[in-house]
Design a protein around this motif. Structure first.
Motif, PDB file in Angstrom:
ATOM      1  N   LYS A  41     -25.469 -47.454 -99.522  1.00  0.00           N
ATOM      2  CA  LYS A  41     -24.342 -46.581 -99.819  1.00  0.00           C
ATOM      3  C   LYS A  41     -23.367 -46.578 -98.642  1.00  0.00           C
ATOM      4  CE  LYS A  41     -23.281 -41.740-100.857  1.00  0.00           C
ATOM      5  NZ  LYS A  41     -23.849 -40.378-101.024  1.00  0.00           N
ATOM      6  N   LYS A  42     -22.085 -46.568 -98.954  1.00  0.00           N
ATOM      7  CA  LYS A  42     -21.067 -46.548 -97.900  1.00  0.00           C
ATOM      8  C   LYS A  42     -20.786 -45.104 -97.500  1.00  0.00           C
ATOM      9  CE  LYS A  42     -18.812 -50.925 -98.904  1.00  0.00           C
ATOM     10  NZ  LYS A  42     -17.537 -51.635 -99.118  1.00  0.00           N
ATOM     11  N   TYR A  43     -21.009 -44.820 -96.218  1.00  0.00           N
ATOM     12  CA  TYR A  43     -20.763 -43.478 -95.678  1.00  0.00           C
ATOM     13  C   TYR A  43     -19.473 -43.506 -94.865  1.00  0.00           C
ATOM     14  CZ  TYR A  43     -25.611 -42.562 -96.952  1.00  0.00           C
ATOM     15  OH  TYR A  43     -26.792 -42.406 -97.647  1.00  0.00           O
ATOM     16  N   LEU A  44     -18.563 -42.584 -95.187  1.00  0.00           N
ATOM     17  CA  LEU A  44     -17.309 -42.482 -94.450  1.00  0.00           C
ATOM     18  C   LEU A  44     -17.383 -41.254 -93.550  1.00  0.00           C
ATOM     19  CD1 LEU A  44     -14.773 -43.318 -97.300  1.00  0.00           C
ATOM     20  CD2 LEU A  44     -15.648 -44.835 -95.510  1.00  0.00           C
ATOM     21  N   ASN A  45     -17.479 -41.494 -92.251  1.00  0.00           N
ATOM     22  CA  ASN A  45     -17.581 -40.406 -91.285  1.00  0.00           C
ATOM     23  C   ASN A  45     -16.195 -40.067 -90.752  1.00  0.00           C
ATOM     24  OD1 ASN A  45     -20.684 -40.155 -90.820  1.00  0.00           O
ATOM     25  ND2 ASN A  45     -20.280 -42.357 -90.722  1.00  0.00           N
ATOM     26  N   SER A  46     -15.857 -38.808 -90.784  1.00  0.00           N
ATOM     27  CA  SER A  46     -14.528 -38.385 -90.311  1.00  0.00           C
ATOM     28  C   SER A  46     -14.437 -38.540 -88.803  1.00  0.00           C
ATOM     29  CB  SER A  46     -14.284 -36.926 -90.703  1.00  0.00           C
ATOM     30  OG  SER A  46     -15.291 -36.087 -90.169  1.00  0.00           O
ATOM     31  N   VAL A  47     -13.339 -39.112 -88.345  1.00  0.00           N
ATOM     32  CA  VAL A  47     -13.129 -39.385 -86.922  1.00  0.00           C
ATOM     33  C   VAL A  47     -12.451 -38.187 -86.279  1.00  0.00           C
ATOM     34  CG1 VAL A  47     -11.965 -40.856 -85.257  1.00  0.00           C
ATOM     35  CG2 VAL A  47     -12.994 -41.862 -87.315  1.00  0.00           C
ATOM     36  N   ASP A  48     -13.132 -37.561 -85.322  1.00  0.00           N
ATOM     37  CA  ASP A  48     -12.533 -36.443 -84.591  1.00  0.00           C
ATOM     38  C   ASP A  48     -12.755 -36.568 -83.092  1.00  0.00           C
ATOM     39  OD1 ASP A  48     -15.219 -36.068 -84.650  1.00  0.00           O
ATOM     40  OD2 ASP A  48     -15.191 -34.075 -85.546  1.00  0.00           O
ATOM     41  N   ASN A  49     -13.126 -37.783 -82.657  1.00  0.00           N
ATOM     42  CA  ASN A  49     -13.351 -38.058 -81.238  1.00  0.00           C
ATOM     43  C   ASN A  49     -12.497 -39.270 -80.881  1.00  0.00           C
ATOM     44  OD1 ASN A  49     -14.255 -38.687 -78.694  1.00  0.00           O
ATOM     45  ND2 ASN A  49     -16.403 -38.845 -79.230  1.00  0.00           N
ATOM     46  N   PHE A  50     -11.602 -39.116 -79.940  1.00  0.00           N
ATOM     47  CA  PHE A  50     -10.656 -40.182 -79.623  1.00  0.00           C
ATOM     48  C   PHE A  50     -10.965 -40.862 -78.285  1.00  0.00           C
ATOM     49  CE2 PHE A  50      -8.601 -37.184 -82.453  1.00  0.00           C
ATOM     50  CZ  PHE A  50      -8.243 -38.032 -83.504  1.00  0.00           C
ATOM     51  N   GLN A  51     -12.231 -40.733 -77.843  1.00  0.00           N
ATOM     52  CA  GLN A  51     -12.668 -41.466 -76.655  1.00  0.00           C
ATOM     53  C   GLN A  51     -12.732 -42.952 -76.973  1.00  0.00           C
ATOM     54  OE1 GLN A  51     -16.243 -38.803 -76.045  1.00  0.00           O
ATOM     55  NE2 GLN A  51     -15.727 -39.212 -73.909  1.00  0.00           N
ATOM     56  N   LYS A  52     -12.481 -43.777 -75.958  1.00  0.00           N
ATOM     57  CA  LYS A  52     -12.515 -45.215 -76.149  1.00  0.00           C
ATOM     58  C   LYS A  52     -13.285 -45.879 -75.017  1.00  0.00           C
ATOM     59  CE  LYS A  52      -8.144 -45.690 -78.669  1.00  0.00           C
ATOM     60  NZ  LYS A  52      -6.810 -46.346 -78.691  1.00  0.00           N
ATOM     61  N   THR A  53     -13.865 -47.018 -75.341  1.00  0.00           N
ATOM     62  CA  THR A  53     -14.458 -47.865 -74.315  1.00  0.00           C
ATOM     63  C   THR A  53     -14.244 -49.311 -74.723  1.00  0.00           C
ATOM     64  OG1 THR A  53     -16.457 -48.321 -73.020  1.00  0.00           O
ATOM     65  CG2 THR A  53     -16.752 -47.960 -75.375  1.00  0.00           C
ATOM     66  N   GLU A  54     -14.033 -50.172 -73.766  1.00  0.00           N
ATOM     67  CA  GLU A  54     -13.751 -51.574 -74.057  1.00  0.00           C
ATOM     68  C   GLU A  54     -15.051 -52.350 -74.176  1.00  0.00           C
ATOM     69  OE1 GLU A  54     -11.151 -55.310 -72.212  1.00  0.00           O
ATOM     70  OE2 GLU A  54     -11.335 -53.418 -71.113  1.00  0.00           O
ATOM     71  N   ILE A  55     -15.107 -53.275 -75.130  1.00  0.00           N
ATOM     72  CA  ILE A  55     -16.272 -54.143 -75.315  1.00  0.00           C
ATOM     73  C   ILE A  55     -15.848 -55.586 -75.077  1.00  0.00           C
ATOM     74  CG2 ILE A  55     -17.992 -54.995 -76.954  1.00  0.00           C
ATOM     75  CD1 ILE A  55     -17.885 -52.319 -78.348  1.00  0.00           C
ATOM     76  N   LEU A  56     -16.574 -56.277 -74.194  1.00  0.00           N
ATOM     77  CA  LEU A  56     -16.302 -57.686 -73.904  1.00  0.00           C
ATOM     78  C   LEU A  56     -17.560 -58.507 -74.201  1.00  0.00           C
ATOM     79  CD1 LEU A  56     -14.401 -57.462 -70.489  1.00  0.00           C
ATOM     80  CD2 LEU A  56     -13.408 -57.774 -72.752  1.00  0.00           C
ATOM     81  N   ILE A  57     -17.385 -59.669 -74.825  1.00  0.00           N
ATOM     82  CA  ILE A  57     -18.497 -60.591 -75.069  1.00  0.00           C
ATOM     83  C   ILE A  57     -18.278 -61.833 -74.216  1.00  0.00           C
ATOM     84  CG2 ILE A  57     -19.710 -61.992 -76.768  1.00  0.00           C
ATOM     85  CD1 ILE A  57     -18.933 -60.003 -78.901  1.00  0.00           C
ATOM     86  N   ASP A  58     -19.098 -61.991 -73.186  1.00  0.00           N
ATOM     87  CA  ASP A  58     -18.995 -63.152 -72.292  1.00  0.00           C
ATOM     88  C   ASP A  58     -20.067 -64.193 -72.578  1.00  0.00           C
ATOM     89  OD1 ASP A  58     -16.796 -62.187 -71.061  1.00  0.00           O
ATOM     90  OD2 ASP A  58     -17.821 -61.403 -69.289  1.00  0.00           O
ATOM     91  N   ALA A  59     -20.758 -64.053 -73.718  1.00  0.00           N
ATOM     92  CA  ALA A  59     -21.774 -65.028 -74.123  1.00  0.00           C
ATOM     93  C   ALA A  59     -21.608 -65.265 -75.618  1.00  0.00           C
ATOM     94  CB  ALA A  59     -23.169 -64.516 -73.792  1.00  0.00           C
ATOM     95  N   SER A  60     -20.439 -65.771 -76.012  1.00  0.00           N
ATOM     96  CA  SER A  60     -20.115 -65.908 -77.426  1.00  0.00           C
ATOM     97  C   SER A  60     -20.970 -66.959 -78.131  1.00  0.00           C
ATOM     98  CB  SER A  60     -18.635 -66.267 -77.587  1.00  0.00           C
ATOM     99  OG  SER A  60     -18.333 -67.470 -76.894  1.00  0.00           O
ATOM    100  N   ASP A  61     -21.653 -67.824 -77.368  1.00  0.00           N
ATOM    101  CA  ASP A  61     -22.539 -68.788 -77.995  1.00  0.00           C
ATOM    102  C   ASP A  61     -23.825 -68.130 -78.482  1.00  0.00           C
ATOM    103  OD1 ASP A  61     -23.151 -68.293 -75.298  1.00  0.00           O
ATOM    104  OD2 ASP A  61     -24.384 -70.100 -75.188  1.00  0.00           O
ATOM    105  N   VAL A  62     -24.135 -66.943 -77.934  1.00  0.00           N
ATOM    106  CA  VAL A  62     -25.358 -66.227 -78.308  1.00  0.00           C
ATOM    107  C   VAL A  62     -25.026 -64.962 -79.081  1.00  0.00           C
ATOM    108  CG1 VAL A  62     -27.443 -65.115 -77.462  1.00  0.00           C
ATOM    109  CG2 VAL A  62     -26.574 -67.153 -76.314  1.00  0.00           C
ATOM    110  N   CYS A  63     -24.138 -64.139 -78.547  1.00  0.00           N
ATOM    111  CA  CYS A  63     -23.733 -62.898 -79.214  1.00  0.00           C
ATOM    112  C   CYS A  63     -22.480 -63.180 -80.039  1.00  0.00           C
ATOM    113  CB  CYS A  63     -23.478 -61.792 -78.192  1.00  0.00           C
ATOM    114  SG  CYS A  63     -23.064 -60.204 -78.936  1.00  0.00           S
ATOM    115  N   LEU A  64     -22.643 -63.201 -81.352  1.00  0.00           N
ATOM    116  CA  LEU A  64     -21.551 -63.599 -82.223  1.00  0.00           C
ATOM    117  C   LEU A  64     -20.606 -62.444 -82.543  1.00  0.00           C
ATOM    118  CD1 LEU A  64     -23.655 -65.769 -84.698  1.00  0.00           C
ATOM    119  CD2 LEU A  64     -22.608 -66.439 -82.540  1.00  0.00           C
TER     120      LEU A  64
END
Length: 801
Positions: free
Chosen positions: A191-214
């Motif tokens: 089932k698709k759950y839609l969670n209401s967004v009320d938190n505007f914190q952010k963090t950056e995600i970087l993938i430096d091993a794209s051959d393993v982590c797709l």
């Protein structure tokens, strides 16, 4: 995998009993190992709704609560739980109830209070919880119904084992898909759950091993109350899947894992500095575990880090700094898609195989990751509260996530199965299994695309296998196979091999049989220059590569026996070995090998026999005896040959002309330590297919005249091989010298540094007449002159004078 039958039926509920359901799973290739019946020992418990709470003036131990038990019937019960509120659904035990622990009910009876029952604790009905509290039922439970029925306390635990290619079978959702097809039911979906967004914190995600982590998805959930109790129904389902309960966050993550098969990361967000990086580990990098222990991370392991430290290993080993605990308030939840054939092989090194790594090893359905993340978010916020941020996604778009199309030919389907299946049935089964189908009019094939959760389906035969899992193997017609083939009456190679096996047994060897799958790390130590031939779906990491030599199995057997105080060890094995060869069909060449190993004492302990350890020459003597017994010793040459896993000064190769047909050598001392070998160990190996094919049949006339025997002793450099001297004499005087025997080797100060004395016996023969002394003398002089010119040999007699 273990799971509750009632939990499974929440996803798909076919109209069959437990036995029939298990039979269906087994027929689908999901073998049911056992079914455990569980029945609650408590009876006559009912669901009640709190209406009113009253003070008890006679005791401060409990409250008196007015509850509705259905049909507008209200009773007064006692409760030890002081946080009872109006509208709460609880378990009620009355005078007619049978409890696991009657302690509190007996206390109420002894006080003669005006109450008709109690509100049950976990211990009253035999439920082990991490906190002693009243069981609060879901509001959806109907008042007045039997608790056993409401909470599925009468249930079965089903344990199945699936083949290594079936990653989807490690989840209830994956198993339910197959059962739905077999019972002609709609395929279950998350089932698709839609969670209401009320938190505007952010963090950056970087993938430096794209051959393993797709791909990697994550989100922040703040203001979470980790100290909440896990709902009873979640605890029970996890317990029936053999998962120990923990804090509510860990329990929810495990719950989602069992249901949909998606591992999720939970990291204490307050421990993260600025951004999250998924990369390979550096040499010597460590992670803090168990608060005071730093674990050294194996080089090139996948790690999740921030700008300063390692937060977790890809195999779900968390740092103490980032691990969620009861004081955590802000969480980061993420899910990753990895190349299962690469990095997670390393996690066997840490001994951390668990529910998460098992799924990563087999592969994760990349299409369900966002939905699983939303599902877990919904459960956490429902029971623990919290404010939810947007999902942050990082995807390597260079990687294609869609499955390739495969051609399924009608002709091939018939050839393999021997029966005709209608086009409608084929299309129906495949569509229900999640395949996409293109069938062009007039074409002799279907063009099919496997679903995202079946990335193990790559060829036409895989599709046919899936089709017949659903069609039913029992429907395939049974008829005897008829074909024409020639069976040789007697295979000379096999006859010779059996003869040599008996010979080795007579020499004190024991025959062993080992798997053709070996540990790639051990094979790389012995043969670093030979490319590995790895399996796509290995049984385990230790059996993930096809062997290129029989030595790997023999060395393991010797190490095993040495650890059990065996002092005399001699083993041999014959079997197929495998090499990459582009000239062969499928690019793989397989050859029959015969190998042996010696270690420890050469003789049994005896008062009249000298006790010594086996050495290189014992193995070489056994190999020469084998070749002599086959009549092929005179066809081969022994040459110095360096193998990385063998001692550089005690290893030789066996050659027929310019082709190597075997090896003999002592295991390198450095490798002995790595393999924990306790004695000098010598190995030999013959490429049996090449040895057996050597033409050794030769008929010669026997001389009627007597032979003459003469001895010579020469001094040569230490580096000169005896075999080269014998070969030179045989080639130069093959008409006159019929045999050359080395009977003495001497080294000493009177010989000279770097020199050795060799004594040979020459057997001379003339097939036409008897040799005279003058003729023998000429032959000896020519022999000495040849040795002097070829090897700078000095006649020993002249030196002594």
């Amino acid at each position: 995998m273990e799971f509750s039958e009632q939990w499974f039926r929440e996803w798909i509920n076919p109209t069959v009993d437990t036995d029939s359901l298990c039979d269906q799973m087994t027929k689908l290739g999901l073998e049911v190992e056992k079914v455990v019946k569980i029945s609650n020992v408590c009876t006559n418990l009912i669901v009640g709704e709190v209406v009113k709470r009253s003070k008890n003036f006679f005791s401060i131990e409990f409250l008196l609560i007015k509850v509705n038990i259905g049909n507008n019937k209200f009773i007064t019960v006692a409760s030890r739980y002081f946080d009872v509120v109006k509208g709460m659904k609880v378990i009620i035990a009355t005078e007619n109830s049978k409890l696991f622990n009657d302690k509190f009910l007996n206390l109420i009876r002894s006080r003669s209070l005006e109450c008709e029952g109690i509100i049950c604790f976990c211990e009253d009905i035999g439920i082990i919880n991490f906190k002693k509290n009243t069981i609060i039922l879901p509001l959806s439970c109907e008042v007045g119904v039997d608790v056993n029925k409401c909470l599925s306390l009468d249930d079965n635990i089903i344990k199945i084992s699936s083949t290594p290619n079936r990653s989807d079978a490690l989840s209830i959702l994956g198993i339910a898909r197959d059962i739905a097809v077999l019972n002609n039911l709609s395929s279950p979906r998350l089932k698709k759950y839609l969670n209401s967004v009320d938190n505007f914190q952010k963090t950056e995600i970087l993938i430096d091993a794209s051959d393993v982590c797709l791909r990697f998805f994550g989100r922040i959930i703040s203001n979470v109350n980790v100290n909440k109790n896990t709902p009873f129904w979640i605890l029970e389902k996890l317990k029936r899947s053999s998962i120990e309960p923990s804090n509510i966050i860990a329990n929810i993550i495990n719950y989602v894992l069992i249901e949909v098969g998606q591992p999720l990361y939970i990291i204490n967000f307050d421990s993260i500095l600025k951004k999250i990086v998924i990369r390979r580990s550096y040499k010597g990098e460590t992670i803090l575990v168990n608060k005071n222990k730093n674990l050294v991370i194996e080089n090139n392991s996948i790690v999740i880090t921030d700008e300063e430290k390692v937060l977790a290993l890809g195999g779900h080993i968390y740092s103490c700094v980032s691990e969620v605990n009861l004081k955590s308030n802000n969480l980061f939840m993420g899910c990753a898609s990895y190349n299962n054939l690469d990095i997670f092989k390393k996690y066997h090194h840490y001994g951390c195989k668990n529910f998460f790594t098992e799924r990563y090893d087999r592969g994760i359905d990349f299409s369900i990751q966002p939905e699983a993340l939303e599902y877990a978010t919904y459960l956490i916020t429902k029971f623990c509260g919290g404010r939810v941020s947007n999902v942050i996604g990082k995807v390597d778009f260079k990687k294609k996530f869609s499955q390739k199309f495969i051609k399924l030919f009608r002709k091939k389907l018939y050839e393999i199965t021997g029966c005709v299946i209608s086009d409608e049935s084929v299309s129906c089964y495949l569509i229900k299994l999640g395949f996409k189908i293109i069938l062009n009019k007039g074409c002799e094939y279907w063009l099919v695309q496997p679903p995202s959760w079946r990335f193990d389906i790559n060829i036409e035969e895989d599709v046919i296998s899936e089709l017949f899992r659903m069609y039913g193997y029992d429907k395939v017609p049974i008829f005897p196979m008829s074909t024409c083939y020639n069976v040789p009456c007697n295979d000379e190679s096999d006859t010779l091999l059996n003869r040599i096996k008996l010979f080795l047994v007579d020499r004190g060897y024991n025959e062993i049989i080992t798997y053709g799958f070996v540990n790639p790390d051990l094979q790389k130590l012995l043969f670093p220059d030979i490319p590995l031939l790895c399996l796509s779906n290995p049984i385990s990491r230790e059996m993930s590569s096809m062997r290129v030599s029989l030595w790997i199995g023999l060395l393991s057997i010797v190490s095993y026996n040495q650890n059990r105080q065996e002092k005399k060890l001699r083993f041999f094995e014959s079997g197929l070995c495998f090499m990459k060869d582009p000239k062969e069909r499928l690019g793989i060449k397989q050859s029959m090998y015969l190998s042996g190993i010696l270690s420890g004492r050469i003789n049994d302990l005896h008062w009249d026999v000298i006790d010594r350890k086996a050495d290189f020459y014992d193995a070489k003597g056994d190999v020469e005896s084998i070749l002599d017994l086959l009549g092929k010793l005179n066809l081969v040459k022994f040459k110095s040959f360096k193998v990385p896993g063998l001692h550089p000064n005690q290893s030789i190769a066996i050659y027929f002309k310019e082709k190597m047909v075997g090896m003999i050598g002592t295991i390198n001392p450095h490798l002995e330590k790595r393999l924990s070998l306790k004695d000098r160990t010598i190995v030999f190996e013959l490429i049996w297919d090449d040895i057996a094919s050597l033409n050794s049949t030769c008929f010669k006339k026997i001389s009627e005249y007597p032979r003459s025997i003469r001895d010579i002793s020469i001094i040569v450099d230490e580096t000169i091989a005896v075999g080269d001297i014998i070969l030179e004499l045989q080639n130069s005087f093959f008409k006159n010298i019929v045999d050359i025997i080395l009977f003495d080797v001497f080294r000493g100060s009177n010989i000279g540094i770097g020199k050795k004395s060799l004594a040979f016996q020459l057997v001379l023969e003339n097939k036409e007449k008897t040799f005279t002394e003058e003729e023998i003398s000429k032959i000896l002089k020519r022999c000495i002159a040849t040795l002097e010119s070829k090897f700078n040999a000095v006649l020993r007699k002249s030196v002594a004078q």
